[in-house]
Structure formats: C-alpha cells, structure tokens
Design a protein around this motif. Structure first.
Motif, PDB file in Angstrom:
ATOM      1  N   GLU A 167      50.690  30.644  42.245  1.00  8.86           N
ATOM      2  CA  GLU A 167      49.253  29.962  42.633  1.00  8.86           C
ATOM      3  C   GLU A 167      48.661  29.112  41.228  1.00  8.86           C
ATOM      4  O   GLU A 167      49.657  30.177  40.677  1.00  8.86           O
ATOM      5  N   GLU A 169      46.276  28.736  37.933  1.00  4.78           N
ATOM      6  CA  GLU A 169      44.922  28.635  37.257  1.00  4.78           C
ATOM      7  C   GLU A 169      45.225  28.630  35.311  1.00  4.78           C
ATOM      8  O   GLU A 169      45.677  29.054  34.733  1.00  4.78           O
ATOM      9  N   ARG A 241      49.954  32.267  38.674  1.00  2.00           N
ATOM     10  CA  ARG A 241      49.548  33.892  38.538  1.00  2.00           C
ATOM     11  C   ARG A 241      50.351  34.789  38.659  1.00  2.00           C
ATOM     12  O   ARG A 241      50.153  35.706  37.548  1.00  2.00           O
ATOM     13  N   SER A 242      51.921  34.628  39.306  1.00  2.00           N
ATOM     14  CA  SER A 242      52.974  35.971  39.214  1.00  2.00           C
ATOM     15  C   SER A 242      53.185  36.407  37.835  1.00  2.00           C
ATOM     16  O   SER A 242      53.700  37.185  38.307  1.00  2.00           O
ATOM     17  N   ARG A 245      50.156  37.716  35.427  1.00  2.00           N
ATOM     18  CA  ARG A 245      49.232  39.177  36.551  1.00  2.00           C
ATOM     19  C   ARG A 245      48.998  40.096  35.417  1.00  2.00           C
ATOM     20  O   ARG A 245      48.125  40.478  34.842  1.00  2.00           O
ATOM     21  N   LEU A 248      46.676  38.783  33.404  1.00  2.00           N
ATOM     22  CA  LEU A 248      45.121  38.838  33.993  1.00  2.00           C
ATOM     23  C   LEU A 248      44.569  40.320  34.178  1.00  2.00           C
ATOM     24  O   LEU A 248      43.704  41.082  34.215  1.00  2.00           O
ATOM     25  N   ALA A 255      40.715  33.677  33.534  1.00  2.00           N
ATOM     26  CA  ALA A 255      40.601  31.907  34.237  1.00  2.00           C
ATOM     27  C   ALA A 255      38.806  31.938  33.488  1.00  2.00           C
ATOM     28  O   ALA A 255      38.025  32.175  34.517  1.00  2.00           O
ATOM     29  N   THR A 260      41.536  28.352  41.385  1.00  2.00           N
ATOM     30  CA  THR A 260      43.202  28.339  41.593  1.00  2.00           C
ATOM     31  C   THR A 260      43.683  27.378  42.726  1.00  2.00           C
ATOM     32  O   THR A 260      42.638  27.294  44.164  1.00  2.00           O
TER      33      THR A 260
END
Length: 296
Positions: A167, A169, A241-242, A245, A248, A255, A260
């Motif tokens: 995904e 973002e 995102r992976s 991560r 985050l 974000a 997303t």
C-alpha cells in the motif's frame, strides 16, 4: 609406432551453456543477462561452437538472432541437460551445507523489509542460517545458487505465496506533517520519490483524482536513500508501507493525510517445486509468509 587417436572432441561447456541460454531466452543479450557476461562474450562462445561443428546455429539479422533448424534441434536436449547439471550442483550444495538457505530479493526489500526482520526470522528458524543477495530482477532459480525468491509481483503465479499486499501513503516527519492539511498542499511541498517507481502517480490518481498533481522534489535510485531523506525532513515521501513500517510504528514518520492506496503489487516468495521437500528451505519460506502476515 604408437597410435593414440583422439577419441572425442573436448566439450566446450561454457559455449554450450551460452547456446542453451540464448536458445531458451531468445537472444544473446538475454543470455548475457542471465550468465552475467556481455552479449559480445555470448556471441564469441556461439562462434566457437559454429566453428567446432562447421554449421550455423543462429541466423543473424538486424533485430537480433534466430535459431537455425540445427540449433532448434538441440534446444530441448541442452535445456534438460543443464537443468540436470544445476539440480545436481544444488543437491551437492545443500548436502554440504544442509542448514544454509540463500534468499535472493530486490535491494529495497533486502534493506527495508527483510533486513529489519532478520533477528525475528533467525529466532524462529533455530539452527538454519539465511544469507541474502540483492539483485534488480528475479533470477531463474533453476540456473542460480539461490533457494528462495522474494520480490514484488503484480499477480501470484502457481506455486507463489503471498507475503504482503503493498500500500502507498505519503509520509514525513511530524513537524512537517503539522503544516499539511490537505493533499493539495503537496503542490507546494518537496515530494521525495524513487526515480524508477511511479508511486506518486498511482497514489494521486486514486487519492485526488479530480486534482492535477505533478510532484516536484528529489528522486533517488535507491529507495532506502529516499527513506533516509524523509527521516531527515527533506520532504514528503510516497511511502510503501511495508518498507517504512518500522518508522511509522516508532513515530519517526507519520501519514499527514491518512489516505492509503493499494499499489497493485504484492510481495511474494517462491521456490523450486522440488525444494518443498527440503525442510530448511521450506521452513524459511513459511517463516517469510508468517512474518509478512503478522504485520498486516
């Protein structure tokens, strides 16, 4: 007087390998990519064989090469022969080092997805040791020293296992996020990207379809450098995102828009069918899938 006739000609194995790869992949350039040599080196090896047997194996033309009927007649036999050689070498390697498994993946996944997860994987795998090599494109596992592939793909083929859906973002440091209220604010903000991936385009088309958007800002050929620049506050990164991560979760990146978007790519892993019978290789493949699914 003694007679010592030559019983057979010496096999030019490198030349035969070049012929097989060129025939299977459809050209000298493609074979060169797999064999990690230049197209000129492949062409020279083919000429050795053509001189040895006194016949053309390829027709040369402006757009490339094409097998002659003679070359076509040995294509399948050569592929089966080198498949068998590679399988024997793979079996030898695994018996010599039964607890070692070699993963091949892309630079971004190696640095940002797999690297942070190595301690977790090592803890779950016990005596199995994993090594990681980064390359740009998935190799042919039949013709390489790798056991497992881990790459982005657009669809799952037979035997492939889903690790994680990707995904997108926009992300940035918290102090910069405080200045952003709406995606339209990106027009006046430095936007960081990978120079090859079109992630900003994909995200903008889904998240702000009615607003023209052309990101401006630095681009990098290594996504890990792009991530580093975002952490330094150089702008807004279009984040996979992976791959971000951990930043985050730590709060180092946030974000600002909470929008997303599916990238349309997924992280997947695969191995040769016969490798499923190898406990170490299969154990690592299962651990990769578990690690990915546990973070969703």
């Amino acid at each position: 007087m003694s007679v010592n006739p030559q019983i057979r000609n010496t096999l030019h194995l490198n030349a035969l390998r070049a012929l097989e790869a060129s025939a299977r992949l459809g050209g000298f350039a493609q074979a060169a990519g797999e064999l990690l040599v230049t197209p000129g080196a492949v062409a020279a090896q083919i000429k050795i064989l053509e001189a040895e047997y006194g016949a053309a194996l390829f027709e040369r033309h402006a757009k490339g090469v094409r097998l002659t009927p003679l070359g076509e007649s040995v294509k399948t036999d050569l592929t089966l022969a080198f498949d068998a050689i590679e399988a024997a070498a793979r079996n030898l390697r695994r018996q010599a080092a039964p607890h070692k498994v070699h993963i091949v993946t892309s630079p971004a996944l190696a640095e940002l997805w797999l690297g942070p997860r190595v301690p977790e994987l090592a803890a779950s795998l016990g005596s199995i040791d994993i090594s990681v090599t980064a390359v740009e494109e998935p190799p042919n596992l039949k013709r390489s020293a790798f056991d497992i592939c881990l790459f982005y793909i657009d669809r799952l083929e037979k035997g492939y296992r889903l690790v994680e859906e990707e995904e997108l973002e926009p992300v940035c440091i918290p102090s910069l996020a405080e200045q952003l209220r709406h995606p339209s604010d990106l027009s006046s903000t430095r936007c960081i990207a990978d120079v090859v991936w079109e992630d900003w385009k994909v995200w903008a088309a889904a998240a702000m379809p009615d607003q023209p958007f052309s990101p401006h800002g630095p681009g990098f050929s290594l996504y890990s450098v792009a991530v580093q620049q975002a952490l330094l506050g150089a702008g807004v990164l279009i984040g996979r995102r992976s791959l971000i991560r951990q930043h985050l979760e730590s709060g180092a990146l946030v974000a600002p828009f909470k929008k997303t978007v599916p990238l349309g790519l997924k992280i997947a892993t695969w191995l040769l069918p016969e490798s499923r019978n190898n406990r170490a290789v299969e154990g690592v493949a299962e651990a990769l899938v578990r690690t990915g699914s546990s973070r969703e």
